[in-house]
Design an enzyme around this catalytic site. Structure first.
Site, PDB file in Angstrom:
ATOM      1  N   LYS A 158      17.516  -4.607   8.167  1.00 45.93           N
ATOM      2  CA  LYS A 158      17.849  -5.676   7.853  1.00 45.93           C
ATOM      3  C   LYS A 158      18.495  -6.377   9.513  1.00 45.93           C
ATOM      4  O   LYS A 158      17.554  -7.034   9.689  1.00 45.93           O
ATOM      5  CB  LYS A 158      18.521  -6.941   7.066  1.00 45.93           C
ATOM      6  N   ARG A 214      23.055 -14.036  -0.851  1.00 41.64           N
ATOM      7  CA  ARG A 214      23.309 -12.704  -2.045  1.00 41.64           C
ATOM      8  C   ARG A 214      23.463 -12.775  -3.103  1.00 41.64           C
ATOM      9  O   ARG A 214      23.622 -12.042  -4.213  1.00 41.64           O
ATOM     10  CB  ARG A 214      24.345 -12.516  -0.926  1.00 41.64           C
ATOM     11  N   ARG A 233      25.392   5.535  10.563  1.00 49.65           N
ATOM     12  CA  ARG A 233      25.078   4.105  11.019  1.00 49.65           C
ATOM     13  C   ARG A 233      26.866   3.963  12.041  1.00 49.65           C
ATOM     14  O   ARG A 233      27.810   3.871  11.546  1.00 49.65           O
ATOM     15  CB  ARG A 233      25.181   3.003  10.475  1.00 49.65           C
ATOM     16  N   ARG A 283      31.670   1.020  11.337  1.00 55.95           N
ATOM     17  CA  ARG A 283      31.990  -0.660  10.042  1.00 55.95           C
ATOM     18  C   ARG A 283      32.432   0.013   9.642  1.00 55.95           C
ATOM     19  O   ARG A 283      32.434   1.289   8.425  1.00 55.95           O
ATOM     20  CB  ARG A 283      30.807  -0.928  10.329  1.00 55.95           C
ATOM     21  N   ARG A 293      30.078  -1.211  -2.790  1.00 57.44           N
ATOM     22  CA  ARG A 293      28.158  -2.525  -1.761  1.00 57.44           C
ATOM     23  C   ARG A 293      27.597  -2.531  -2.910  1.00 57.44           C
ATOM     24  O   ARG A 293      27.096  -3.330  -3.153  1.00 57.44           O
ATOM     25  CB  ARG A 293      28.500  -2.503  -0.494  1.00 57.44           C
TER      26      ARG A 293
HETATM   27  P1  AMP Z   1      26.283  -7.058   5.833  1.00 58.34           P
HETATM   28  O1  AMP Z   1      26.920  -7.023   7.460  1.00 58.34           O
HETATM   29  O2  AMP Z   1      25.441  -7.721   5.611  1.00 58.34           O
HETATM   30  O3  AMP Z   1      26.460  -5.815   5.391  1.00 58.34           O
HETATM   31  O4  AMP Z   1      27.776  -8.103   5.473  1.00 58.34           O
HETATM   32  C1  AMP Z   1      28.834  -7.366   5.611  1.00 58.34           C
HETATM   33  C2  AMP Z   1      29.936  -7.765   3.763  1.00 58.34           C
HETATM   34  O5  AMP Z   1      30.426  -9.199   4.320  1.00 58.34           O
HETATM   35  C3  AMP Z   1      29.815  -7.902   2.702  1.00 58.34           C
HETATM   36  O6  AMP Z   1      29.559  -6.585   2.084  1.00 58.34           O
HETATM   37  C4  AMP Z   1      30.071  -9.011   2.409  1.00 58.34           C
HETATM   38  O7  AMP Z   1      31.226  -8.705   1.742  1.00 58.34           O
HETATM   39  C5  AMP Z   1      30.141 -10.399   3.898  1.00 58.34           C
HETATM   40  N1  AMP Z   1      29.302 -11.214   2.787  1.00 58.34           N
HETATM   41  C6  AMP Z   1      28.051 -10.816   4.225  1.00 58.34           C
HETATM   42  N2  AMP Z   1      27.025 -11.861   3.639  1.00 58.34           N
HETATM   43  C7  AMP Z   1      27.667 -12.205   2.233  1.00 58.34           C
HETATM   44  C8  AMP Z   1      26.805 -13.150   1.437  1.00 58.34           C
HETATM   45  N3  AMP Z   1      26.273 -14.020   1.906  1.00 58.34           N
HETATM   46  N4  AMP Z   1      27.519 -13.532   0.559  1.00 58.34           N
HETATM   47  C9  AMP Z   1      28.999 -12.831   0.509  1.00 58.34           C
HETATM   48  N5  AMP Z   1      29.651 -12.002   1.070  1.00 58.34           N
HETATM   49  C10 AMP Z   1      28.784 -11.993   2.215  1.00 58.34           C
END
Ligand code: AMP
Length: 220
Positions: free
Chosen positions: A13, A88, A127, A161, A172
Site C-alpha cells: 500500500k 482499518r 522489508r 521497522r 498484525r
Molecule cells: P502501517 O504502517 O499502516 O502498517 O501501520 C503501522 C501501525 O500503525 C499499525 O500496526 C497500527 O498500530 C497503527 N495504525 C496505522 N494506521 C492505523 C489506523 N487507521 N487505525 C489504527 N491504527 C493504525
C-alpha cells in the site's frame, strides 16, 4: 481523485500509494507513517501510539479519525489523496464517508490489494526503509543499489521497522483479519470495491492499479 488502498500488512500500500500520489500530484496520507513520525518526535500522540504499534495493535478509532479529518482537510489534499492504512475498522470507514460528505466530497475508489499470507510474511521480513525519506525497499525483490543504503540518500543505512519483527507481524495479521478484512465486504456491498492482485512485481501491480483507476474514471 480520492482513493483508499486497502489490504493486509506488506501488500504494498505504501509503495504503490507513493507512486500514485507522486504521478498524479495527490497527497499521500499514510496513517502508519504519521504515527511513526509522532513517535520519533515524542509528541503526546506518539507516546500514546508507540505501545500499540509495537504490539501490532490498532490505535483508537477516535484518535485516528481526528488525525485523518485534519489531514484530508489540508490544502495539498484538495486535488486528491491516496489513503494508505486508513480506514482499518468499520467505524473509521463510516467516519471517512461522513467527513467527506460534510465537505461535499466522496471516495472515488477503494482499491483492495491481495496476496497470499506466505508471500507477505516473506516480504515483511525482507522489508527495510530509509529513515530519511521512508521509502521502502525489499532486500530480496527490490534491493537498494548498493545493498544497504537508500538510493535517494547515499550513506543513509536502511532500517527494519520495529513492528516488522516476526512476533509482531503475526499479531498484525490477526488484527487485520479480525478488524480490517471486514472492510472488503463493507465496500463491496456499497459497490465501491475494486480488487487488484498484488502478487506480481512492483511495476506489474502499479500498472494494474492504474488500469483500474482509468476504468473507474471512465465509469464516472
Ligand atoms: P502501517 O504502517 O499502516 O502498517 O501501520 C503501522 C501501525 O500503525 C499499525 O500496526 C497500527 O498500530 C497503527 N495504525 C496505522 N494506521 C492505523 C489506523 N487507521 N487505525 C489504527 N491504527 C493504525
Amino acid at each position: 481523485m480520492r482513493v483508499v488502498l486497502l489490504g493486509p500488512p506488506g501488500v504494498g500500500k505504501g509503495t504503490q500509494g507513493r507512486r500514485l500520489a507522486e504521478e498524479h500530484g495527490w497527497a499521500l496520507i499514510s496513517t502508519g507513517e504519521m504515527l511513526r513520525e509522532a513517535v520519533r518526535r515524542g509528541t503526546d500522540l506518539g507516546v500514546e501510539a508507540e505501545r500499540q504499534i509495537n504490539a501490532g495493535l490498532l490505535v483508537a478509532d477516535d484518535v485516528m479519525i481526528g488525525l485523518v479529518r485534519d489531514r484530508t482537510g489540508e490544502a495539498d489534499a484538495d486535488k486528491g489523496f491516496v489513503l494508505d492504512g486508513f480506514p482499518r475498522t468499520v467505524p473509521q470507514a463510516d467516519a471517512l464517508d461522513l467527513m467527506l460528505s460534510q465537505r461535499g466530497q466522496h471516495l472515488d475508489a477503494v482499491l483492495s490489494l491481495g496476496a497470499t499470507e506466505e508471500e507477505l510474511v516473506q516480504r515483511l521480513s525482507a522489508r527495510r526503509e530509509c529513515p530519511v525519506c521512508k521509502r521502502a525497499f525489499n532486500l530480496g525483490s527490490a534491493p537498494p543499489r548498493d545493498g544497504s543504503a537508500c538510493d535517494d540518500h547515499p550513506g543513509t543505512t536502511l532500517i527494519q521497522r520495529a513492528d516488522d519483527r516476526p512476533e509482531t507481524v503475526r499479531k498484525r495479521f490477526a488484527v487485520y483479519h479480525e478488524q480490517t478484512a471486514p472492510l472488503i465486504d463493507y465496500y463491496r456491498r456499497s459497490g465501491r470495491l475494486r480488487e487488484v492482485p498484488a502478487m506480481g512485481s512492483q511495476n506489474e501491480v502499479y500498472r494494474a492499479l492504474k488500469d483500474m483507476l482509468a476504468r473507474v474514471a471512465r465509469a464516472v
